[in-house]
Write a protein that holds these residues in place. Structure first.
Motif, PDB file in Angstrom:
ATOM      1  N   ARG A 190      25.740 -24.550  33.970  1.00  0.00           N
ATOM      2  CA  ARG A 190      25.173 -23.689  32.935  1.00  0.00           C
ATOM      3  C   ARG A 190      26.066 -22.200  32.682  1.00  0.00           C
ATOM      4  N   ASN A 191      27.167 -22.550  33.161  1.00  0.00           N
ATOM      5  CA  ASN A 191      28.256 -21.276  32.995  1.00  0.00           C
ATOM      6  C   ASN A 191      27.459 -19.900  33.571  1.00  0.00           C
ATOM      7  N   GLU A 192      26.595 -20.196  34.638  1.00  0.00           N
ATOM      8  CA  GLU A 192      25.955 -18.947  35.243  1.00  0.00           C
ATOM      9  C   GLU A 192      26.858 -18.489  36.676  1.00  0.00           C
ATOM     10  N   TRP A 193      27.417 -17.516  36.616  1.00  0.00           N
ATOM     11  CA  TRP A 193      28.294 -17.322  37.783  1.00  0.00           C
ATOM     12  C   TRP A 193      27.973 -16.033  38.586  1.00  0.00           C
ATOM     13  N   ALA A 194      26.829 -15.242  38.148  1.00  0.00           N
ATOM     14  CA  ALA A 194      26.811 -14.035  38.486  1.00  0.00           C
ATOM     15  C   ALA A 194      25.577 -13.796  39.264  1.00  0.00           C
ATOM     16  N   HIS A 195      25.881 -14.643  40.753  1.00  0.00           N
ATOM     17  CA  HIS A 195      24.793 -14.408  41.907  1.00  0.00           C
ATOM     18  C   HIS A 195      25.408 -14.455  43.075  1.00  0.00           C
ATOM     19  N   ALA A 196      24.631 -14.193  44.192  1.00  0.00           N
ATOM     20  CA  ALA A 196      25.069 -14.529  45.746  1.00  0.00           C
ATOM     21  C   ALA A 196      23.827 -14.772  46.595  1.00  0.00           C
ATOM     22  N   PHE A 197      24.080 -14.989  47.746  1.00  0.00           N
ATOM     23  CA  PHE A 197      23.284 -15.440  48.670  1.00  0.00           C
ATOM     24  C   PHE A 197      22.631 -14.168  49.392  1.00  0.00           C
ATOM     25  N   LYS A 198      21.376 -14.057  49.853  1.00  0.00           N
ATOM     26  CA  LYS A 198      20.741 -13.030  50.537  1.00  0.00           C
ATOM     27  C   LYS A 198      19.779 -13.801  51.565  1.00  0.00           C
ATOM     28  N   LEU A 199      19.986 -13.235  52.795  1.00  0.00           N
ATOM     29  CA  LEU A 199      19.220 -13.919  54.046  1.00  0.00           C
ATOM     30  C   LEU A 199      18.054 -12.793  54.024  1.00  0.00           C
ATOM     31  N   VAL A 200      16.851 -13.392  53.944  1.00  0.00           N
ATOM     32  CA  VAL A 200      15.844 -12.286  54.080  1.00  0.00           C
ATOM     33  C   VAL A 200      14.885 -12.605  55.434  1.00  0.00           C
ATOM     34  N   LYS A 201      14.258 -11.675  55.887  1.00  0.00           N
ATOM     35  CA  LYS A 201      13.450 -11.892  57.152  1.00  0.00           C
ATOM     36  C   LYS A 201      11.996 -11.501  56.767  1.00  0.00           C
ATOM     37  N   PRO A 202      10.786 -11.765  57.491  1.00  0.00           N
ATOM     38  CA  PRO A 202       9.385 -11.157  57.368  1.00  0.00           C
ATOM     39  C   PRO A 202       9.647  -9.907  57.968  1.00  0.00           C
ATOM     40  N   VAL A 203       8.557  -9.187  57.048  1.00  0.00           N
ATOM     41  CA  VAL A 203       8.286  -7.675  57.331  1.00  0.00           C
ATOM     42  C   VAL A 203       7.769  -7.789  58.882  1.00  0.00           C
ATOM     43  N   ALA A 204       8.493  -6.902  59.798  1.00  0.00           N
ATOM     44  CA  ALA A 204       7.916  -6.554  61.006  1.00  0.00           C
ATOM     45  C   ALA A 204       6.356  -6.218  61.045  1.00  0.00           C
ATOM     46  N   ALA A 205       5.655  -6.927  61.988  1.00  0.00           N
ATOM     47  CA  ALA A 205       4.369  -6.625  62.305  1.00  0.00           C
ATOM     48  C   ALA A 205       4.055  -5.106  62.701  1.00  0.00           C
ATOM     49  N   ARG A 206       3.256  -4.512  62.072  1.00  0.00           N
ATOM     50  CA  ARG A 206       3.052  -2.937  62.472  1.00  0.00           C
ATOM     51  C   ARG A 206       1.953  -2.958  63.492  1.00  0.00           C
TER      52      ARG A 206
END
Length: 217
Positions: A201-217
């Protein structure tokens, strides 16, 4: 830091310009110096030389060539000059074959990686996989919604990975250490995933991100 870069393509030029702008001393190694005339004019503090010059110059070295040329490039640079040094492997094992439905073809299999090949061939070099899973335009100070993207790294030397993580942080990246060189079997195919939307699709503007759960309070 003195950074030698083996290669002169888009990735090498982007990293070289970015590291120079951050105040590092940079030498781009190339087999075609004339190709870098405009780049050198735009990055006057940087130097241009041979692969061997880059290997000898760098306290840290980046290998940024086509995957099929990676082993030969290290040999041309001089494995002895690179012994003991941290070498960022920014290469991908892309085959000389067209993509299939937007998916690049690799010359490696699922249970091998280019990083492992390099590490086995040049045991004294401290290779770290990085900068292989995003386009050259986003390698330095990437700006995305959601904050800093994640650069997945791998290598057998913990101290080398710490050095690379610090460099990544200085140019706007979070890093995620995936372990030993065998982890490159999973990291290198991120290049395939990153390129699919571009090739389809000629879409090149992106990157990967590792996300983690919010720490329990």
């Amino acid at each position: 830091m003195k950074i030698g870069i083996i290669g002169s393509g888009d990735v090498a030029q982007a990293l070289g310009a970015g590291f120079t702008a951050k105040g590092h001393q940079v030498l781009l190694g190339t087999s075609s110096p004339a190709k870098l005339a405009d780049w050198k004019a735009a990055n006057g503090a940087a130097q241009v030389g041979s692969f061997a010059d880059a290997a000898a110059f760098g306290e840290l070295v980046v290998l940024a060539v086509k995957g099929h040329a990676a082993v030969a490039a290290v040999k041309a640079a001089g494995a002895q000059a690179l012994a003991g040094k941290v070498v960022i492997d920014a290469c991908n094992p892309i085959a000389d074959a067209p993509p299939v439905n937007g998916v690049l073809q690799f010359f490696t299999g699922p249970n091998e990686s280019l990083l492992e090949t390099l590490q086995a061939e040049f045991a004294a070099v401290r290779f770290v996989k990085a900068f292989n899973s995003v386009g050259s335009g986003f390698m330095i100070d990437p700006q995305f919604e959601g904050g800093a993207p994640t650069m997945f790294i791998a290598g057998n030397d913990a101290a080398a990975k710490a050095t690379v993580s610090k460099l990544l942080s200085s140019v706007g990246w979070d890093s995620a250490d995936m372990g030993a060189a065998t982890a490159a079997r999973a990291i290198e195919p991120l290049c395939m995933l990153w390129c699919i939307s571009g090739l389809l699709r000629n879409e090149w503007a992106h990157a990967f991100k590792l996300v983690k759960p919010v720490a329990a309070r």
